[in-house]
Motif scaffolding. Structure first.
Motif, PDB file in Angstrom:
ATOM      1  N   LEU A 303       0.814  -1.214   0.000  1.00  0.00           N
ATOM      2  CA  LEU A 303       0.000   0.000   0.000  1.00  0.00           C
ATOM      3  C   LEU A 303       0.847   1.264   0.000  1.00  0.00           C
ATOM      4  CD1 LEU A 303      -2.698  -1.188   2.553  1.00  0.00           C
ATOM      5  CD2 LEU A 303      -3.129  -0.607   0.157  1.00  0.00           C
ATOM      6  N   SER A 309      -3.646  -2.544  -6.944  1.00  0.00           N
ATOM      7  CA  SER A 309      -5.030  -2.327  -6.521  1.00  0.00           C
ATOM      8  C   SER A 309      -5.345  -3.210  -5.322  1.00  0.00           C
ATOM      9  CB  SER A 309      -5.987  -2.672  -7.661  1.00  0.00           C
ATOM     10  OG  SER A 309      -5.950  -4.075  -7.926  1.00  0.00           O
ATOM     11  N   LEU A 310      -6.443  -2.904  -4.613  1.00  0.00           N
ATOM     12  CA  LEU A 310      -6.853  -3.739  -3.486  1.00  0.00           C
ATOM     13  C   LEU A 310      -7.173  -5.151  -3.953  1.00  0.00           C
ATOM     14  CD1 LEU A 310      -9.063  -1.391  -1.276  1.00  0.00           C
ATOM     15  CD2 LEU A 310      -6.617  -1.868  -1.134  1.00  0.00           C
ATOM     16  N   HIS A 326     -10.135  -6.169   3.214  1.00  0.00           N
ATOM     17  CA  HIS A 326     -10.423  -4.886   3.855  1.00  0.00           C
ATOM     18  C   HIS A 326     -10.785  -5.089   5.325  1.00  0.00           C
ATOM     19  CE1 HIS A 326     -12.584  -1.160   4.839  1.00  0.00           C
ATOM     20  NE2 HIS A 326     -11.964  -0.603   3.816  1.00  0.00           N
ATOM     21  N   SER A 336      -8.400   1.611   7.763  1.00  0.00           N
ATOM     22  CA  SER A 336      -8.686   0.976   6.477  1.00  0.00           C
ATOM     23  C   SER A 336      -7.444   0.956   5.597  1.00  0.00           C
ATOM     24  CB  SER A 336      -9.794   1.740   5.760  1.00  0.00           C
ATOM     25  OG  SER A 336      -9.324   3.009   5.349  1.00  0.00           O
ATOM     26  N   GLY A 338      -7.147   2.165   2.771  1.00  0.00           N
ATOM     27  CA  GLY A 338      -7.024   3.468   2.117  1.00  0.00           C
ATOM     28  C   GLY A 338      -6.178   4.460   2.901  1.00  0.00           C
ATOM     29  N   ARG A 341      -2.725   4.578   1.779  1.00  0.00           N
ATOM     30  CA  ARG A 341      -2.455   5.181   0.476  1.00  0.00           C
ATOM     31  C   ARG A 341      -2.386   6.697   0.591  1.00  0.00           C
ATOM     32  NH1 ARG A 341      -3.419   1.164  -3.714  1.00  0.00           N
ATOM     33  NH2 ARG A 341      -1.404   0.173  -3.475  1.00  0.00           N
ATOM     34  N   GLN A 342      -2.967   7.244   1.640  1.00  0.00           N
ATOM     35  CA  GLN A 342      -2.946   8.685   1.852  1.00  0.00           C
ATOM     36  C   GLN A 342      -1.510   9.159   1.995  1.00  0.00           C
ATOM     37  OE1 GLN A 342      -5.263   9.911   5.219  1.00  0.00           O
ATOM     38  NE2 GLN A 342      -4.345  11.946   5.280  1.00  0.00           N
TER      39      GLN A 342
END
Length: 346
Positions: A303, A309-310, A326, A336, A338, A341-342
């Motif tokens: 990540l 991709s997930l 997830h 999460s 995500g 990825r931030q």
């Protein structure tokens, strides 16, 4: 930042392990005290600020190494404000170059301690040899420090002597005057299982025979060593002798789809299933936890370092569907996928 989207066909290349978010908090204490811009430091290190809100999440070795570099640059202090005298940027580079020309490890270690005694004010150390054991004794010149401070100090020393000798210097035990930290698992993995807190003296003990080892490095290997710093402070010289470390090594060499059942792995490692379970329990882990940890650590690397991709990550880690991945990831880390990825999308 390396954003390679390719995954090797054999094993889990990115599964170098991860670092507790608690150690991120610890590393930031000095910067916060001196009122540096913490969001900016985290962003430069590729660590989403959101992760600080979860007590059980972890960051990749790459992210944590970047944090060390960023803090050292911003603070001009390779000891992160934990001593009244800053360890100016470039100190470790100079030290590693200087000690490389000794004839054996004992003389190099004496020079390492002499250098640190000149650079730092709050911690002073000496090498003491008693019978078959060598001790690095640390004397507090002021108040007792946090475990993180002693660990950072010891990590600089231990990494250098391991590199100089070309092998891991096994630590028998560590005694420290500080209180036990909230979670010392990462410290035990990095140094040794036997760490005693609230002791009357600060020291590490190892076999004195190591002091006779010749120095095995030269200018070329020194340059390579610096290129790998600070990653090698965190990973290269971890303790490899625990059963959990040996099992982890077996697991990361193949994909999760090929992982053996516990009884099959025990047979392969020439021990009974009951013995393997008992030894893992004594180390505070289970086989299932080891598998979960590797999946978690590898997911974090994917990540933060790739554009997978997930769906791809879920497949690589042998989940039936992305939603299962997830749910598992959020259970393991408290955030999460995500969130990782931030701040890492360029």
């Amino acid at each position: 930042m390396d954003r390679s989207a390719h995954m090797p066909t054999q094993g889990l290349e990115y599964s170098k392990g991860t670092i507790s978010i608690e150690l991120v908090h610890e590393a930031l204490v000095g910067a916060k005290t001196l009122k540096h811009n913490i969001p900016s430091i985290l962003h430069a290190s590729g660590i989403p600020a959101e992760l600080l809100n979860s007590s059980k999440t972890r960051v990749s070795v790459t992210q944590y190494a970047a944090l060390w570099t960023t803090l050292s640059d911003v603070m001009n202090d390779e000891f992160f404000g934990m001593d009244q005298h800053a360890m100016r940027r470039g100190s470790f580079k100079l030290l590693s170059k200087m000690v490389m020309y000794n004839d054996n490890l004992g003389n190099a270690l004496k020079q390492i301690l002499q250098f640190l005694n000149l650079v730092l004010d709050d911690l002073q150390s000496s090498l003491i040899i008693e019978e078959h054991y060598a001790y690095i004794v640390i004397y507090d010149q002021k108040a007792t420090k946090r475990m993180f401070s002693y660990a950072t100090y010891l990590m600089l020393i231990h990494t250098l002597i391991c590199w100089l000798s070309g092998q891991r210097i096994i630590l028998n035990q560590i005694q420290l005057k500080c209180d036990e930290p909230y979670d010392d698992h990462d410290y035990k993995v990095r140094f040794c299982e036997k760490i005693q807190y609230q002791a009357t003296q600060n020291y590490i003990q190892f076999d004195a025979s190591y002091l006779n080892l010749p120095i095995k490095q030269d200018d070329r290997s020194w340059y390579q060593f610096l290129q790998q710093t600070p990653d090698n402070l965190l990973v290269r010289f971890k303790n490899p002798y625990a059963l959990s470390s040996q099992i982890r090594k077996q697991l990361v060499e193949v994909s999760p789809a090929e992982w053996l059942e516990l009884n099959e792995l025990a047979l392969k490692m020439n021990m009974s299933e009951a013995t393997m379970q008992r030894r893992l329990k004594s180390e505070g882990v289970s086989y299932q936890q080891l598998k979960n940890d590797i999946r978690r650590d590898t997911a974090i690397e994917f990540l933060t370092r790739t554009d997978k991709s997930l769906q791809d990550i879920s497949d690589e880690l042998n989940f039936h569907e992305p939603s299962a991945f997830h749910r598992a990831f959020k259970k393991w880390t408290g955030v999460s996928p995500g969130a990782y990825r931030q701040n890492n999308i360029e």
